[in-house]
Design a protein around this motif. Structure first.
Motif, mmCIF file in Angstrom:
data_model
loop_
_atom_site.group_PDB
_atom_site.id
_atom_site.type_symbol
_atom_site.label_atom_id
_atom_site.label_comp_id
_atom_site.label_asym_id
_atom_site.label_seq_id
_atom_site.Cartn_x
_atom_site.Cartn_y
_atom_site.Cartn_z
ATOM 1 N N SER A 159 44.855 36.858 46.956
ATOM 2 C CA SER A 159 44.393 37.822 45.963
ATOM 3 C C SER A 159 44.972 37.496 44.593
ATOM 4 C CB SER A 159 44.817 39.238 46.373
ATOM 5 O OG SER A 159 44.543 40.166 45.340
ATOM 6 N N ILE A 204 44.939 39.244 40.821
ATOM 7 C CA ILE A 204 44.586 40.404 40.005
ATOM 8 C C ILE A 204 44.470 39.968 38.547
ATOM 9 C CG2 ILE A 204 45.238 42.733 39.303
ATOM 10 C CD1 ILE A 204 44.601 42.489 42.264
ATOM 11 N N SER A 263 44.076 41.639 35.047
ATOM 12 C CA SER A 263 44.037 42.837 34.205
ATOM 13 C C SER A 263 43.771 42.501 32.744
ATOM 14 C CB SER A 263 45.362 43.599 34.324
ATOM 15 O OG SER A 263 46.456 42.748 34.029
ATOM 16 N N SER A 269 36.372 35.088 36.125
ATOM 17 C CA SER A 269 37.519 35.722 35.463
ATOM 18 C C SER A 269 37.128 36.312 34.119
ATOM 19 C CB SER A 269 38.645 34.694 35.274
ATOM 20 O OG SER A 269 39.056 34.155 36.507
ATOM 21 N N GLU A 312 39.607 41.810 40.635
ATOM 22 C CA GLU A 312 40.361 41.009 41.582
ATOM 23 C C GLU A 312 39.510 39.831 42.037
ATOM 24 O OE1 GLU A 312 42.821 41.813 45.790
ATOM 25 O OE2 GLU A 312 41.473 43.332 44.957
ATOM 26 N N PRO A 353 50.053 43.679 49.392
ATOM 27 C CA PRO A 353 50.610 43.125 48.153
ATOM 28 C C PRO A 353 52.103 42.825 48.307
ATOM 29 C CG PRO A 353 49.134 44.940 47.645
ATOM 30 C CD PRO A 353 49.257 44.912 49.136
ATOM 31 N N LYS A 394 36.767 46.564 48.298
ATOM 32 C CA LYS A 394 36.989 46.891 46.883
ATOM 33 C C LYS A 394 37.197 48.389 46.661
ATOM 34 C CE LYS A 394 33.514 47.150 43.904
ATOM 35 N NZ LYS A 394 33.713 48.427 43.161
ATOM 36 N N THR A 445 45.942 49.408 49.811
ATOM 37 C CA THR A 445 46.939 48.596 49.093
ATOM 38 C C THR A 445 48.368 48.834 49.571
ATOM 39 O OG1 THR A 445 47.379 50.107 47.223
ATOM 40 C CG2 THR A 445 45.466 48.631 47.021
#
Length: 347
Positions: free
Chosen positions: A10, A12, A14, A51, A64, A165, A329, A334
Motif C-alpha cells: 500500500s 498512500i 496525500s 498518482s 491509495e 498499516p 476502499k 485500517t
C-alpha cells in the motif's frame, strides 16, 4: 496447491511530494520482478498518471495505490497489478473521460487514456459521490495469459490482500485448488496480526494444499488438526462444481461470506471456533445453487461487514479484483489485516 496469492503493498498519496518516492519504489519492484527497462518505463508511466490523478482529484479525501506482482509460476513473476483507489468526487461518465483531451480538472485530459494504452488489462469503476477505482495489469513480454485460456475458465476470481498499516506481512491469506469440475477456495485469518498470524495462515495454506480433495468440512477438520502448534486461525472453505451447478461451503470463525445472485443475496454462515484450537465435534457443509453470474464474496474482519453492493450500480459486471478493491476502499477498518476475495461463476 494450484495458487497461493501474495499481498498488496500500500502506498498512500496525500500530496505531490510522495509521487517520486512511490514511482521509485514501484519501479524497483518491477526491476526485481525481471521487467526490462522498457517495461519498467511502462509501469512508471502508469504509476505517474495514477498518482497525479490521486493528487488532483482525491485531495484531502485521500488516495491509495495497491501494488503486487502477479502470475507467479515456478518463482517467475509474469506481471504487476496496480490498483488506484480515489476517494474524490468520482465521474458520471468514466468512458468519456478516457478520451484524450477530455478532463474535469482543466488539464490536458490524457491520464486515463494513457493508463489504458500502457495496460495489458484495464478496468475502471467510477460514480459520483463514491470515487474511482482503476485496475491495471502490465505483463512482461510473452508472459500475458492467453485470452482463449481465460475464456475457457468456469469462474473468475480476484482479491485484495493488504497487511495492517505498519506491518510488513499479513496474517490473512487465501489459496485455490483446481478440480475437474471447478475449484476449492480457502480464505484464512490468522489470529492477531504480524509474523505469528502470518505463520499460522501459511501453515494452514500448506495443509490445505496437502489435503485430499474431499468435502469442505472434512478438509477444514484436517487443516485444524495440522495447525495445532500455531496460534490458530479462522477460515472458510468453499467448493464449487460447475457441472452440477452447486456450491458447498463450511466456515470456522468470523470469515464473512455472501452469495449474490441477480435477484437475491444469502449470507454464508460459519460455526463458532478456531482452527488449530477448538472446533465443534460436528460440522457440516452448506449447499447452494452455483449458476452463471453468481458472485461469492468472502472477507476477513479487517473489512466492515455492513457493505452493500447495491450502493454501486453495475459494479457486479466488472472484474472481480476491481469489485474487491471498491469494497476495500470504502470499508476497510485500517486496524487489522484486510482480505477480500470475489468469485464469479462464468458458466
Amino acid at each position: 496447491m494450484d495458487f497461493n496469492f501474495s499481498e498488496h503493498q500500500s502506498f498512500i498519496l496525500s500530496d505531490r511530494t510522495f509521487l517520486n518516492i512511490v514511482r521509485r519504489d514501484i519501479g524497483k519492484l518491477a526491476e526485481a520482478a525481471g521487467f526490462t527497462e522498457t517495461e519498467v518505463g511502462r509501469v512508471s508511466l502508469v504509476v505517474t498518471e495514477m498518482s497525479t490523478n490521486l493528487v488532483k482529484h482525491a485531495g484531502s479525501q485521500g488516495g491509495e495505490l495497491l501494488v503486487k506482482t502477479i502470475c507467479q509460476e515456478n518463482g517467475v513473476t509474469c506481471g504487476i497489478e496496480l490498483l488506484c483507489l480515489d476517494n474524490g468526487p468520482g465521474m458520471s461518465d468514466p468512458q468519456r473521460m478516457m478520451e484524450d483531451g477530455v478532463s474535469t480538472f482543466g488539464s490536458m485530459g490524457q491520464g486515463l487514456g494513457a493508463i489504458k494504452r500502457q495496460s495489458d488489462f484495464f478496468d475502471i469503476y467510477s460514480q459520483r459521490g463514491v470515487g474511482t477505482v482503476i485496475l491495471s495489469h502490465i505483463y512482461r513480454k510473452g508472459k500475458a495469459p492467453k485470452s482463449a485460456a481465460r475464456s475457457e475458465q468456469r469462474f473468475q476470481i480476484g482479491s485484495v490482500l493488504v497487511p495492517k498499516p505498519g506491518e510488513k506481512v499479513s496474517g490473512d491469506g487465501w489459496g485455490l485448488r483446481l478440480s475437474h469440475q471447478g475449484a476449492y477456495l480457502l480464505v484464512l485469518d490468522g489470529l492477531g496480526h504480524g509474523e505469528h498470524a502470518h505463520d499460522a495462515a501459511r501453515v494452514a495454506l500448506q495443509a490445505f494444499g496437502q489435503q485430499p480433495k474431499q468435502v469442505p468440512s472434512e478438509m477444514l477438520r484436517g487443516i485444524h488438526n495440522t495447525i495445532r502448534r500455531t496460534r490458530g486461525a479462522v477460515g472458510a472453505l468453499a467448493h464449487w462444481n460447475a457441472e452440477a451447478s452447486t456450491l458447498s461451503f463450511c466456515g470456522i470463525g468470523n470469515i464473512s461470506g455472501r452469495l449474490l445472485a441477480p435477484d437475491k443475496s444469502k449470507s454464508l454462515l460459519s460455526y463458532n471456533g478456531t482452527l488449530g484450537m477448538s472446533v465443534p465435534n460436528t460440522i457440516n457443509d452448506q449447499q447452494y445453487s452455483w449458476e452463471r453470474g453468481n458472485l461469492m464474496i468472502l472477507h476477513s474482519d479487517g473489512l466492515k461487514s455492513r457493505w452493500d453492493l447495491s450502493k454501486y450500480p453495475e459494479l457486479s459486471r466488472h472484474d472481480p479484483t476491481l469489485i474487491a478493491a471498491v469494497l476495500y476502499k470504502d470499508n476497510t477498518r485500517t486496524t487489522d489485516d484486510t482480505l477480500v476475495v470475489v468469485v464469479r461463476a462464468t458458466e
